[in-house]
Write a protein that holds these residues in place. Structure first.
Motif, PDB file in Angstrom:
ATOM      1  N   UNK A 964     -20.997  -1.474  -5.497  1.00  0.00           N
ATOM      2  CA  UNK A 964     -20.851  -0.012  -5.363  1.00  0.00           C
ATOM      3  C   UNK A 964     -19.740   0.347  -4.365  1.00  0.00           C
ATOM      4  N   UNK A 965     -19.681  -0.370  -3.216  1.00  0.00           N
ATOM      5  CA  UNK A 965     -18.677  -0.078  -2.187  1.00  0.00           C
ATOM      6  C   UNK A 965     -17.266  -0.383  -2.697  1.00  0.00           C
ATOM      7  N   UNK A 966     -17.116  -1.517  -3.429  1.00  0.00           N
ATOM      8  CA  UNK A 966     -15.790  -1.875  -3.974  1.00  0.00           C
ATOM      9  C   UNK A 966     -15.335  -0.880  -5.035  1.00  0.00           C
ATOM     10  N   UNK A 967     -16.287  -0.365  -5.817  1.00  0.00           N
ATOM     11  CA  UNK A 967     -15.957   0.655  -6.827  1.00  0.00           C
ATOM     12  C   UNK A 967     -15.487   1.947  -6.146  1.00  0.00           C
ATOM     13  N   UNK A 968     -16.174   2.303  -5.070  1.00  0.00           N
ATOM     14  CA  UNK A 968     -15.777   3.511  -4.339  1.00  0.00           C
ATOM     15  C   UNK A 968     -14.377   3.361  -3.768  1.00  0.00           C
ATOM     16  N   UNK A 974      -7.178   5.114  -5.919  1.00  0.00           N
ATOM     17  CA  UNK A 974      -6.498   5.551  -7.163  1.00  0.00           C
ATOM     18  C   UNK A 974      -6.326   7.066  -7.178  1.00  0.00           C
ATOM     19  N   UNK A 975      -7.360   7.788  -6.775  1.00  0.00           N
ATOM     20  CA  UNK A 975      -7.294   9.265  -6.758  1.00  0.00           C
ATOM     21  C   UNK A 975      -6.201   9.739  -5.815  1.00  0.00           C
ATOM     22  N   UNK A 976      -6.124   9.105  -4.650  1.00  0.00           N
ATOM     23  CA  UNK A 976      -5.121   9.530  -3.658  1.00  0.00           C
ATOM     24  C   UNK A 976      -3.704   9.254  -4.147  1.00  0.00           C
ATOM     25  N   UNK A 977      -3.507   8.052  -4.708  1.00  0.00           N
ATOM     26  CA  UNK A 977      -2.164   7.688  -5.167  1.00  0.00           C
ATOM     27  C   UNK A 977      -1.710   8.623  -6.277  1.00  0.00           C
ATOM     28  N   UNK A 978      -2.657   8.970  -7.152  1.00  0.00           N
ATOM     29  CA  UNK A 978      -2.323   9.898  -8.246  1.00  0.00           C
ATOM     30  C   UNK A 978      -1.939  11.257  -7.690  1.00  0.00           C
ATOM     31  N   UNK A 979      -2.669  11.717  -6.664  1.00  0.00           N
ATOM     32  CA  UNK A 979      -2.405  13.023  -6.045  1.00  0.00           C
ATOM     33  C   UNK A 979      -1.018  13.065  -5.394  1.00  0.00           C
ATOM     34  N   UNK A 980      -0.680  11.978  -4.656  1.00  0.00           N
ATOM     35  CA  UNK A 980       0.614  11.919  -3.978  1.00  0.00           C
ATOM     36  C   UNK A 980       1.762  11.852  -4.971  1.00  0.00           C
ATOM     37  N   UNK A 981       1.561  11.129  -6.087  1.00  0.00           N
ATOM     38  CA  UNK A 981       2.618  10.984  -7.097  1.00  0.00           C
ATOM     39  C   UNK A 981       2.901  12.323  -7.780  1.00  0.00           C
ATOM     40  N   UNK A 983       2.311  15.389  -6.594  1.00  0.00           N
ATOM     41  CA  UNK A 983       2.793  16.454  -5.718  1.00  0.00           C
ATOM     42  C   UNK A 983       4.243  16.281  -5.319  1.00  0.00           C
ATOM     43  N   UNK A 984       4.707  15.037  -5.093  1.00  0.00           N
ATOM     44  CA  UNK A 984       6.084  14.838  -4.623  1.00  0.00           C
ATOM     45  C   UNK A 984       6.944  13.988  -5.532  1.00  0.00           C
ATOM     46  N   UNK A 985       6.331  13.404  -6.608  1.00  0.00           N
ATOM     47  CA  UNK A 985       7.031  12.451  -7.485  1.00  0.00           C
ATOM     48  C   UNK A 985       7.577  11.252  -6.702  1.00  0.00           C
ATOM     49  N   UNK A 986       7.147  11.133  -5.464  1.00  0.00           N
ATOM     50  CA  UNK A 986       7.554   9.996  -4.632  1.00  0.00           C
ATOM     51  C   UNK A 986       6.288   9.420  -4.016  1.00  0.00           C
ATOM     52  N   UNK A 987       6.113   8.144  -4.201  1.00  0.00           N
ATOM     53  CA  UNK A 987       4.935   7.512  -3.610  1.00  0.00           C
ATOM     54  C   UNK A 987       5.237   7.202  -2.154  1.00  0.00           C
ATOM     55  N   UNK A 988       4.536   7.923  -1.238  1.00  0.00           N
ATOM     56  CA  UNK A 988       4.764   7.715   0.195  1.00  0.00           C
ATOM     57  C   UNK A 988       3.862   6.588   0.700  1.00  0.00           C
ATOM     58  N   UNK A 989       4.219   6.033   1.841  1.00  0.00           N
ATOM     59  CA  UNK A 989       3.370   4.949   2.390  1.00  0.00           C
ATOM     60  C   UNK A 989       1.932   5.445   2.582  1.00  0.00           C
ATOM     61  N   UNK A 990       0.995   4.724   2.002  1.00  0.00           N
ATOM     62  CA  UNK A 990      -0.412   5.140   2.034  1.00  0.00           C
ATOM     63  C   UNK A 990      -0.959   5.151   3.455  1.00  0.00           C
ATOM     64  N   UNK A 991      -0.544   4.219   4.266  1.00  0.00           N
ATOM     65  CA  UNK A 991      -1.071   4.117   5.627  1.00  0.00           C
ATOM     66  C   UNK A 991      -0.813   5.389   6.409  1.00  0.00           C
ATOM     67  N   UNK A 992       0.364   5.938   6.237  1.00  0.00           N
ATOM     68  CA  UNK A 992       0.743   7.113   7.011  1.00  0.00           C
ATOM     69  C   UNK A 992       0.101   8.382   6.514  1.00  0.00           C
ATOM     70  N   UNK A 993      -0.168   8.477   5.207  1.00  0.00           N
ATOM     71  CA  UNK A 993      -0.539   9.784   4.642  1.00  0.00           C
ATOM     72  C   UNK A 993      -1.942   9.857   4.089  1.00  0.00           C
ATOM     73  N   UNK A 994      -2.748   8.797   4.181  1.00  0.00           N
ATOM     74  CA  UNK A 994      -4.052   8.839   3.511  1.00  0.00           C
ATOM     75  C   UNK A 994      -4.912   9.975   4.044  1.00  0.00           C
ATOM     76  N   UNK A 995      -5.376  10.832   3.113  1.00  0.00           N
ATOM     77  CA  UNK A 995      -6.189  11.968   3.565  1.00  0.00           C
ATOM     78  C   UNK A 995      -7.623  11.522   3.817  1.00  0.00           C
ATOM     79  N   UNK A 996      -8.264  12.158   4.739  1.00  0.00           N
ATOM     80  CA  UNK A 996      -9.600  11.742   5.204  1.00  0.00           C
ATOM     81  C   UNK A 996     -10.600  12.867   5.036  1.00  0.00           C
ATOM     82  N   UNK A 997     -11.699  12.595   4.330  1.00  0.00           N
ATOM     83  CA  UNK A 997     -12.730  13.616   4.104  1.00  0.00           C
ATOM     84  C   UNK A 997     -13.880  13.488   5.085  1.00  0.00           C
TER      85      UNK A 997
END
Length: 1014
Positions: A964-968, A974-981, A983-997
């Motif tokens: 369950x944890x690995x699926x999450x 995947x959701x975040x990468x799709x969102x970033x792609x 919005x900017x058509x440029x994939x930014x470094x995930x470490x710097x921009x990952x949004x936190x809920x």
């Protein structure tokens, strides 16, 4: 330092020009006054041109003051004006006006400078011509000096920035003025400029500094104005400024809400641009919410208002804290209004309304009241010694119990609280009365429509029945209830008597009821009623009518009411009127009374004669003066009353003649006990047996065994002769004295011994003596426990013979209870120790002790874990009944067995998704742990591997949780990468921009049960 000056006043400028009286008149008086006032010496002389020469000598200051006085009082005055720039005026005045005073003295003139708010630049000078010229010259000289080195300048600055430039309590401005104290800085309200005055060089420096401050503030500060209806202004401010202060502090802004008298809609916000916009948004939202809010009126009985508000407003503060958006307004107590107003957002007002309705419902439930009639003589038993009984009933039933005052005639005890609790308290109070007296209770069915007529006006009718039937209590149901049952309580014989009367009257009223009113002087009433109600009972038995006399509370003390059938009332009226008429027939008579008995009647300020007058219609009895040796006593009053009083006095004289004196020997140590509280027992015996009782004086002298006392040798006392201090003297008829002696002896306390095992004594005594006090109060005895060092089993019980048996039974019953408790304690003390690996202890305890508390409560045992410093860290001790301790041990071992089967597995989980999985305040991870019955531990901040997560639980559960944890993890990334792609058509470094809920993962701290709550 002294000086001398000569002043010349020309003829044309002299005020006083009378040549014939030089040295006299007003001029001379003025000179003398000036000398007295200033301390200077004046010498006057006349010049050839008729001018006046004045030589002034003395101290320099005195000479200058005298000169000024001479000019103003002996010389005619002129005036002139001089114009200089307004900004130079303050230099003419000088510091604290010193320069101006110096000018006036120097020139002997009066100088008037316009006030700062006056736009005029003209300075007015008055004095002599010579002085005017000098003053003008000096003023122009000062102005010329300032013109060369003095500058007036201004700095452009929006007026709303002025207070930021000044700073809190002038701190910012003080920094500038401390460096340049000669520069005057002036802010004018409403003008977009700042005026500077001072030395040219200093003004230039200050101007540069202020311009720099203004530029900085304009670049980083902003303001805005919003329009809000004035009726909402006070709600935006909040109670004590709570709302507006919070907004100011939170957004670092200044908010100006216009006062009510301005009637302005504009609210001004100033400060940081972002803060201004946020504050504007919040204020507009609040205003919008207020426009959409509702006002609701709650009807709450005013008697509950004070209870809802609470002492110092504590309770209503709790409600307001719970519903901060709701404003609660109570009416003024003087308005006698039941309406409480609530205002706020619709949903919050509804929630607050329900909450307050619940509060009121509880108060209504707790304010149920019942009145219990208890015979007055039993009130002290209900209270108990030191209030013990009443306190116990109050505490155990959770009710408020109010007894009438001692001097009140009321017998009603009022109980307040919840209905069920009131009934329980009522039953306990009635049980005490029933135990103390032969009290019975019967229920009589009388149609409810007749109740009011049987009760009578202000309860007079039913009260007369109660008094006639030995003080029984008659309780009618609440008016309008439709209940027919009437309860009669009291001694069995009197209850039966009252029942017959009530049924007879009810039957009579159903047939026909008639009422008539008579009047008679209040002093006749006792005679009409007769001793023990004998006279009035005779009239009632003859006629069948009921006669009601006024009570002490009735306004009309002469009114007598007769109730019954028309025939019965007419007959009773006839008999009563005849009696009253005979009482109005005042006669005078006399009787012979031996002088030796006179003292008995007139003693205690004639108390016996007053009692006779009260009982026999106000008969006046006059005894001869003391020392006259006359035996003739005069009586005056209504004939029947007089004859009855005469008969009663003869009975008293017969008793006095038959009086004997009898002695009763009772050891002095018992006298206080026999007398009772405030002498109540002895008063009762005196009243019951009609005798006089005199106790001896207390013998304070302690006689030693050898017969010595106070250094004197006395003969040993004869054991057969009673001591004076033990002899109680009784006087009265022989048979009555004998009965009273028996009654006194019955009050002498006896002592019995009760065997109680020594080890139980401390439990009998109780905490701080509470146990033994309770028993002494309950059985009205004294219980003496032997001293500890004696190790004796014998407890002494002292009291009246009638109380001792009950006390002994009660004491032995308590011993049985304590022995049973001892046996139970021994059984409950069984101990069991089990060995459990310390790593499992936190799991057995559970979160906040939940698991161990459940085991303790379920098996009724005490479970003790080892302390940190204990040697045996694996030992858990269980104490309780043997079977319960064994069951608790099995429950713990079952948990340990389950824990031993668990495994721990580490997985790599991208640290960027940790916070999202944990969720806000740990809600997400708790849900996962509860669902899969596992523990999940996240790495601490600064861990070597920030991606390492440990899952602990049963093997199959651990596998499911890991999947369950690995699926999450995969889904979140995947959701975040799709969102970033997208919005900017440029994939930014995930470490710097990952949004936190969720909460930041760095704050996560591990524990045996996974991450703690944030």
């Amino acid at each position: 330092e002294t000086s001398a000056s000569v002043f010349h006043v020309p003829l044309e400028e002299r005020k006083y020009k009378d040549m014939n009286q030089f040295g006299e008149g007003d001029q001379a008086k003025v000179c003398l006054d000036i000398m007295h006032k200033t301390g200077a010496h004046l010498e006057l002389s006349m010049a050839k041109d008729q001018g006046l020469s004045i030589m002034v000598s003395g101290k320099h200051d005195a000479v200058m003051k005298a000169r000024k006085e001479i000019v103003s009082r002996l010389q005619t005055q002129a005036s002139a004006t001089v114009a200089i720039p307004k900004e130079h005026h303050r230099f003419v005045i000088g510091k604290s006006g010193e320069k101006l005073q110096e000018l006036e003295l120097k020139t002997a003139t009066k100088i008037q400078i316009p006030r700062p708010e006056d736009p005029s630049n003209l300075i007015k000078i008055s004095g002599t011509k010579e002085g005017l010229e000098k003053a003008k010259h000096e003023i122009l000289l000062i102005s010329a000096e300032q013109a060369n080195s003095y500058t007036v300048s201004s700095v452009s600055a929006p007026s709303w920035l002025h207070r930021f430039i000044i700073g809190k309590k002038g701190q910012n401005l003080a920094k500038i003025t401390q460096q340049m104290p000669k520069v005057h800085i002036e802010f004018t309200e409403g003008e977009d400029k700042i005026t500077l005055e001072g030395p040219t060089k200093d003004v230039q420096i200050v101007q540069g500094q202020i311009e720099a401050v203004v530029t900085d503030l304009v670049s980083r500060m902003d303001y805005t104005e919003i329009s809000v209806d004035p009726k909402f202004h006070r709600h935006l401010i909040g109670k004590g400024g709570a709302n507006i202060n919070r907004i100011k502090e939170q957004h670092k802004v200044s908010v100006r809400i216009p006062p009510d008298n301005e009637k302005s809609n504009l609210i001004r916000i100033e400060g940081d641009p972002q803060g201004v916009q946020e504050a504007k948004k919040e204020l507009l939202e609040l205003a919008s919410r207020m426009e959409n809010e509702r006002t609701k009126d709650m009807i709450i009985e005013q008697r509950f208002h004070r209870a809802i508000i609470g002492q110092k407003g504590e309770k209503i503060k709790e409600v307001r804290d719970k519903f901060p958006e709701v404003i609660i307004n109570f009416p003024d107590p003087t308005q006698k209004s039941d309406i409480v107003q609530l205002r706020g957002p619709r949903t919050e007002v509804e929630k607050c309304t329900k909450f307050m309705q619940k509060m009121v419902a509880e108060m209504v439930e707790n304010s149920f009241s019942v009145s219990v009639p208890i015979f007055k003589q039993f009130h002290k038993n209900i209270i108990g010694k030191g209030g013990a009984n009443i306190k116990k009933i109050r505490e155990e039933t959770n009710t408020k119990i109010d007894l009438p005052a001692e001097n009140s005639n009321s017998e009603m005890i009022v109980i307040t609280g919840k209905k069920a609790n009131c009934e329980a308290a009522k039953n306990r109070v009635l049980a005490i009365q029933k135990e103390l007296a032969n009290i019975t209770e019967v229920e009589v069915s009388i149609p409810s429509k007749l109740h009011n007529s049987l009760i009578g006006s202000k309860g007079r009718f039913v009260r007369s029945i109660m008094e006639e039937c030995g003080g029984v209590h008659i309780h009618f149901p609440t008016e309008g209830s439709g209940i027919d049952a009437v309860i009669i309580r009291g001694p069995a014989e009197e209850v039966e008597k009252a029942k017959k009367q009530l049924l007879y009257l009810a039957e009579e009223k159903q047939i026909k009821s008639h009422t008539v009113e008579l009047r008679a002087k209040p002093e006749y009433h006792k005679f009409l009623i007769g001793k023990g109600g004998g006279n009035i009972r005779k009239v009632r038995d003859n006629t069948g009518a009921r006669i009601l006399f006024p009570t002490a509370d009735d306004k009309d003390q002469e009114l007598i009411t007769v109730i019954g059938t028309e025939e019965a009332v007419a007959e009773a009226q006839k008999e009563l009127e005849a009696l009253i008429k005979s009482l109005d027939n005042v006669v005078e008579d006399f009787m012979i009374v031996d002088p030796k008995h006179h003292r008995f009647f007139v003693a205690r300020r004639g108390q016996v004669l007053r009692d006779i007058a009260d009982e026999y219609g106000g008969v006046l009895v006059s005894f001869p003066r003391t020392g006259s040796q006359s035996d003739k006593v005069t009586l005056k009053g209504a004939k029947d009353c007089l004859e009855a009083a005469k008969k009663r006095m003869l009975e008293m004289i017969e008793d006095l003649d038959a009086q004997v004196i009898m002695e009763c020997v009772i050891p002095q140590k018992f006298h206080r006990s026999i007398m009772g509280p405030k002498g109540s027992r002895i008063q009762q015996i005196t009243k019951d047996h009609n005798v006089q009782i005199k106790f001896p004086d207390r013998d304070e002298q302690q006689v030693q065994e050898n017969g010595e006392a106070n250094g004197e040798v006395k003969e040993p006392a004869d054991p057969l002769v009673p001591k004076k201090c033990d002899v109680i003297v009784l006087s009265g008829r022989k048979e009555r004295c004998e009965a009273a002696v028996e009654a006194l002896k019955a009050l002498v306390p006896l002592t019995i011994a009760v065997e109680v095992p020594f080890e139980l004594h401390r439990y009998i005594i109780g905490q701080k003596g509470s146990g033994i006090r309770k028993m002494m109060d309950e059985f009205e005895v004294n219980i003496q426990v032997p001293a500890h060092e004696l190790q004796s089993d014998i407890i002494s019980v002292t009291g009246l013979a009638s109380h001792l048996d009950r006390a002994k039974e009660g004491l032995l019953e308590r011993v049985k209870e304590l022995q049973a408790e001892q046996e139970d304690r021994a059984l409950r003390s069984f101990k069991l120790t089990i060995t459990v690996d310390p790593k499992y202890h936190p799991k057995i305890i559970g979160r906040k002790g939940a698991i161990i508390t459940q085991i303790r409560n379920e098996h009724e045992v005490n479970i003790q874990f080892p302390e940190k410093n204990d040697e045996n860290q694996d030992q858990i001790t269980i104490t309780g009944y043997e079977q319960n301790a064994v069951a608790a041990r099995d429950a713990i071992q079952a948990i340990v067995h389950e824990l031993e089967e668990m495994i721990s597995e580490d997985i790599t989980l991208d640290s960027r998704v940790h916070a999202r999985i944990i969720g806000a305040r740990g809600k997400g991870i708790r849900k996962i742990m509860d669902e899969f019955k596992v523990d999940v531990r996240f790495p601490q901040s600064g861990a070597a591997d920030p991606n390492l997560v440990t899952v602990t639980g049963r093997p199959e559960r651990v596998d499911e949780a890991i999947d369950h944890l690995l699926n999450l993890e995969e889904e979140y990334v995947r959701t975040f990468m799709s969102f970033m792609h997208n919005s900017n058509n440029v994939i930014k470094p995930v470490v710097a921009c990952f949004f936190c809920f969720g909460a930041p993962v760095t704050n996560a701290r591990s524990s045996p049960w996974g991450p703690k709550r944030f």
